[in-house]
Design a protein around this motif. Sequence first.
Motif, PDB file in Angstrom:
ATOM      1  N   GLU A 101      34.087 -20.276  -7.738  1.00  0.00           N
ATOM      2  CA  GLU A 101      34.840 -19.762  -8.610  1.00  0.00           C
ATOM      3  C   GLU A 101      36.507 -19.313  -8.270  1.00  0.00           C
ATOM      4  OE1 GLU A 101      33.035 -16.200 -10.353  1.00  0.00           O
ATOM      5  OE2 GLU A 101      32.055 -17.480 -11.862  1.00  0.00           O
ATOM      6  N   LEU A 102      36.366 -18.757  -6.936  1.00  0.00           N
ATOM      7  CA  LEU A 102      37.835 -18.367  -6.400  1.00  0.00           C
ATOM      8  C   LEU A 102      38.424 -19.612  -6.029  1.00  0.00           C
ATOM      9  CD1 LEU A 102      39.243 -16.147  -5.101  1.00  0.00           C
ATOM     10  CD2 LEU A 102      38.227 -16.487  -3.084  1.00  0.00           C
ATOM     11  N   GLU A 103      37.822 -20.661  -5.355  1.00  0.00           N
ATOM     12  CA  GLU A 103      38.488 -21.888  -5.050  1.00  0.00           C
ATOM     13  C   GLU A 103      38.882 -22.842  -6.348  1.00  0.00           C
ATOM     14  OE1 GLU A 103      39.769 -22.939  -2.109  1.00  0.00           O
ATOM     15  OE2 GLU A 103      38.665 -20.725  -1.491  1.00  0.00           O
ATOM     16  N   PHE A 104      38.263 -22.758  -7.451  1.00  0.00           N
ATOM     17  CA  PHE A 104      38.629 -23.078  -8.746  1.00  0.00           C
ATOM     18  C   PHE A 104      39.863 -22.549  -9.060  1.00  0.00           C
ATOM     19  CE2 PHE A 104      38.830 -23.778 -13.157  1.00  0.00           C
ATOM     20  CZ  PHE A 104      38.710 -25.094 -13.219  1.00  0.00           C
ATOM     21  N   THR A 105      39.869 -21.456  -9.081  1.00  0.00           N
ATOM     22  CA  THR A 105      40.993 -20.572  -9.655  1.00  0.00           C
ATOM     23  C   THR A 105      42.100 -20.571  -8.921  1.00  0.00           C
ATOM     24  OG1 THR A 105      39.674 -19.092 -10.714  1.00  0.00           O
ATOM     25  CG2 THR A 105      41.915 -18.201 -10.259  1.00  0.00           C
ATOM     26  N   ARG A 106      42.124 -20.638  -7.683  1.00  0.00           N
ATOM     27  CA  ARG A 106      43.072 -20.620  -6.491  1.00  0.00           C
ATOM     28  C   ARG A 106      43.994 -22.022  -6.873  1.00  0.00           C
ATOM     29  NH1 ARG A 106      41.517 -19.760  -0.794  1.00  0.00           N
ATOM     30  NH2 ARG A 106      41.752 -17.670  -1.313  1.00  0.00           N
ATOM     31  N   ASN A 107      43.043 -23.148  -7.134  1.00  0.00           N
ATOM     32  CA  ASN A 107      43.775 -24.570  -7.334  1.00  0.00           C
ATOM     33  C   ASN A 107      44.204 -25.045  -8.739  1.00  0.00           C
ATOM     34  OD1 ASN A 107      43.600 -25.138  -4.267  1.00  0.00           O
ATOM     35  ND2 ASN A 107      41.590 -24.814  -4.703  1.00  0.00           N
ATOM     36  N   CYS A 108      43.530 -24.308  -9.510  1.00  0.00           N
ATOM     37  CA  CYS A 108      43.590 -24.643 -10.962  1.00  0.00           C
ATOM     38  C   CYS A 108      45.248 -24.596 -11.637  1.00  0.00           C
ATOM     39  CB  CYS A 108      42.755 -24.040 -12.084  1.00  0.00           C
ATOM     40  SG  CYS A 108      43.437 -22.088 -12.394  1.00  0.00           S
ATOM     41  N   PRO A 109      45.755 -25.426 -12.256  1.00  0.00           N
ATOM     42  CA  PRO A 109      47.120 -25.500 -12.790  1.00  0.00           C
ATOM     43  C   PRO A 109      47.470 -24.012 -13.508  1.00  0.00           C
ATOM     44  CG  PRO A 109      45.893 -27.380 -13.535  1.00  0.00           C
ATOM     45  CD  PRO A 109      44.894 -26.569 -12.908  1.00  0.00           C
ATOM     46  N   LEU A 110      46.573 -23.411 -14.358  1.00  0.00           N
ATOM     47  CA  LEU A 110      46.975 -21.917 -14.916  1.00  0.00           C
ATOM     48  C   LEU A 110      47.254 -21.074 -13.818  1.00  0.00           C
ATOM     49  CD1 LEU A 110      46.728 -20.503 -17.529  1.00  0.00           C
ATOM     50  CD2 LEU A 110      44.386 -19.607 -16.846  1.00  0.00           C
ATOM     51  N   TYR A 111      46.419 -20.906 -12.816  1.00  0.00           N
ATOM     52  CA  TYR A 111      46.822 -19.969 -11.687  1.00  0.00           C
ATOM     53  C   TYR A 111      48.132 -20.263 -11.170  1.00  0.00           C
ATOM     54  CZ  TYR A 111      46.912 -16.937  -7.692  1.00  0.00           C
ATOM     55  OH  TYR A 111      47.022 -16.016  -6.522  1.00  0.00           O
ATOM     56  N   GLN A 112      48.216 -21.786 -10.566  1.00  0.00           N
ATOM     57  CA  GLN A 112      49.623 -21.909  -9.727  1.00  0.00           C
ATOM     58  C   GLN A 112      50.711 -21.967 -10.717  1.00  0.00           C
ATOM     59  OE1 GLN A 112      49.562 -23.210  -6.761  1.00  0.00           O
ATOM     60  NE2 GLN A 112      47.460 -22.743  -6.540  1.00  0.00           N
ATOM     61  N   GLU A 113      50.714 -21.930 -12.000  1.00  0.00           N
ATOM     62  CA  GLU A 113      52.121 -21.694 -13.007  1.00  0.00           C
ATOM     63  C   GLU A 113      52.295 -20.223 -12.801  1.00  0.00           C
ATOM     64  OE1 GLU A 113      53.478 -22.447 -17.235  1.00  0.00           O
ATOM     65  OE2 GLU A 113      52.223 -23.904 -16.382  1.00  0.00           O
ATOM     66  N   HIS A 114      51.211 -19.251 -12.872  1.00  0.00           N
ATOM     67  CA  HIS A 114      51.573 -17.893 -13.128  1.00  0.00           C
ATOM     68  C   HIS A 114      51.250 -16.997 -11.962  1.00  0.00           C
ATOM     69  CE1 HIS A 114      51.855 -18.760 -17.603  1.00  0.00           C
ATOM     70  NE2 HIS A 114      51.037 -19.479 -17.356  1.00  0.00           N
ATOM     71  N   ARG A 115      51.060 -17.550 -10.834  1.00  0.00           N
ATOM     72  CA  ARG A 115      50.788 -16.903  -9.621  1.00  0.00           C
ATOM     73  C   ARG A 115      51.964 -15.955  -9.292  1.00  0.00           C
ATOM     74  NH1 ARG A 115      52.648 -18.256  -4.824  1.00  0.00           N
ATOM     75  NH2 ARG A 115      51.843 -17.279  -3.032  1.00  0.00           N
ATOM     76  N   LEU A 116      53.135 -16.313  -9.250  1.00  0.00           N
ATOM     77  CA  LEU A 116      54.154 -15.571  -8.956  1.00  0.00           C
ATOM     78  C   LEU A 116      54.318 -14.428 -10.014  1.00  0.00           C
ATOM     79  CD1 LEU A 116      56.888 -18.113  -7.381  1.00  0.00           C
ATOM     80  CD2 LEU A 116      55.114 -16.480  -6.111  1.00  0.00           C
ATOM     81  N   HIS A 117      54.242 -14.524 -11.021  1.00  0.00           N
ATOM     82  CA  HIS A 117      54.134 -13.523 -12.175  1.00  0.00           C
ATOM     83  C   HIS A 117      53.163 -12.607 -11.902  1.00  0.00           C
ATOM     84  CE1 HIS A 117      54.694 -11.631 -16.057  1.00  0.00           C
ATOM     85  NE2 HIS A 117      53.155 -11.978 -16.239  1.00  0.00           N
ATOM     86  N   LEU A 118      51.752 -12.826 -11.599  1.00  0.00           N
ATOM     87  CA  LEU A 118      50.954 -11.902 -11.206  1.00  0.00           C
ATOM     88  C   LEU A 118      51.200 -11.203 -10.106  1.00  0.00           C
ATOM     89  CD1 LEU A 118      47.919 -14.148 -12.183  1.00  0.00           C
ATOM     90  CD2 LEU A 118      48.753 -12.318 -13.670  1.00  0.00           C
ATOM     91  N   LEU A 119      51.515 -11.718  -9.135  1.00  0.00           N
ATOM     92  CA  LEU A 119      51.841 -11.200  -7.900  1.00  0.00           C
ATOM     93  C   LEU A 119      53.057 -10.206  -7.832  1.00  0.00           C
ATOM     94  CD1 LEU A 119      51.405 -14.162  -5.422  1.00  0.00           C
ATOM     95  CD2 LEU A 119      49.913 -12.189  -5.517  1.00  0.00           C
ATOM     96  N   SER A 120      53.834 -10.408  -8.904  1.00  0.00           N
ATOM     97  CA  SER A 120      55.169  -9.594  -8.906  1.00  0.00           C
ATOM     98  C   SER A 120      54.607  -7.923  -9.575  1.00  0.00           C
ATOM     99  CB  SER A 120      56.194 -10.110  -9.618  1.00  0.00           C
ATOM    100  OG  SER A 120      55.842 -10.216 -11.023  1.00  0.00           O
ATOM    101  N   HIS A 121      53.541  -7.969  -9.563  1.00  0.00           N
ATOM    102  CA  HIS A 121      52.951  -6.591 -10.419  1.00  0.00           C
ATOM    103  C   HIS A 121      52.092  -5.699  -9.341  1.00  0.00           C
ATOM    104  CE1 HIS A 121      53.808  -8.722 -13.843  1.00  0.00           C
ATOM    105  NE2 HIS A 121      53.999  -7.650 -14.908  1.00  0.00           N
ATOM    106  N   TYR A 122      52.377  -6.347  -8.206  1.00  0.00           N
ATOM    107  CA  TYR A 122      51.539  -5.561  -6.990  1.00  0.00           C
ATOM    108  C   TYR A 122      52.601  -5.024  -6.153  1.00  0.00           C
ATOM    109  CZ  TYR A 122      47.095  -7.922  -7.769  1.00  0.00           C
ATOM    110  OH  TYR A 122      45.834  -8.298  -8.172  1.00  0.00           O
ATOM    111  N   LYS A 123      52.413  -4.008  -6.032  1.00  0.00           N
ATOM    112  CA  LYS A 123      53.484  -2.952  -5.213  1.00  0.00           C
ATOM    113  C   LYS A 123      53.542  -3.481  -3.796  1.00  0.00           C
ATOM    114  CE  LYS A 123      52.965   1.228  -7.867  1.00  0.00           C
ATOM    115  NZ  LYS A 123      52.258   2.591  -7.874  1.00  0.00           N
ATOM    116  N   ALA A 124      52.578  -4.007  -3.153  1.00  0.00           N
ATOM    117  CA  ALA A 124      52.804  -4.479  -1.938  1.00  0.00           C
ATOM    118  C   ALA A 124      53.276  -5.899  -1.848  1.00  0.00           C
ATOM    119  CB  ALA A 124      51.585  -4.638  -1.065  1.00  0.00           C
TER     120      ALA A 124
END
Length: 184
Positions: A101-124
């Motif tokens: 599941e993790l590998e599928f998510t990591r490589n799927c177009p949905l995650y790839q497109e929104h990855r930076l948006h999601l990461l920008s909500h982490y304080k670190a």
Amino acid sequence: MSPAKVKELFDTLCAACSRQFGFNPRQITAGMRYVGTEGHAKDIVHVFRAERTHSQVVLKGTFATLREKHGDKPQWTEEEKAHYRKTDVEIDEEAAARQAELEFTRNCPLYQEHRLHLLSHYKAWPNYQAGRGNPHEAAIALIKALTEAHDVRLAAYAEHMGSNEPEHLAHLLLAPCHLEFETL
């Protein structure tokens, strides 16, 4: 208490729980934490707590007791007991499924497109932007917005994961983000 003594107590706990309840020692080692002692003199017991549910096991000598209640809260449901009775094969199969599941998510177009948006909500994250909510809230909002827009990538992702539940999908989408922080 020294790490060696805690390890010795875990070995005793694993043997007792395996013998008395049919629990898999691997599940005990992975899912329990040593809390400390209770009682005095010859009535001292060692208390362990399950990480997922906070259910407790009391160890006195080589005898383990499941605390069926802690205060008013019931503990040790049949589902939880079944979790601790899983075989090594079942544990390995579940781990492999989670990794897939993790590998599928990591490589799927949905995650790839929104990855930076999601990461920008982490304080670190180096490009963190304060005042925009936490990662979980951001993932839920993203999923809801994509659902309303009938996004085909979200639909394909949800179908592959077997869930349309925003909470579950948010959890799955954030999992690769957590791994990125482990490698920073």
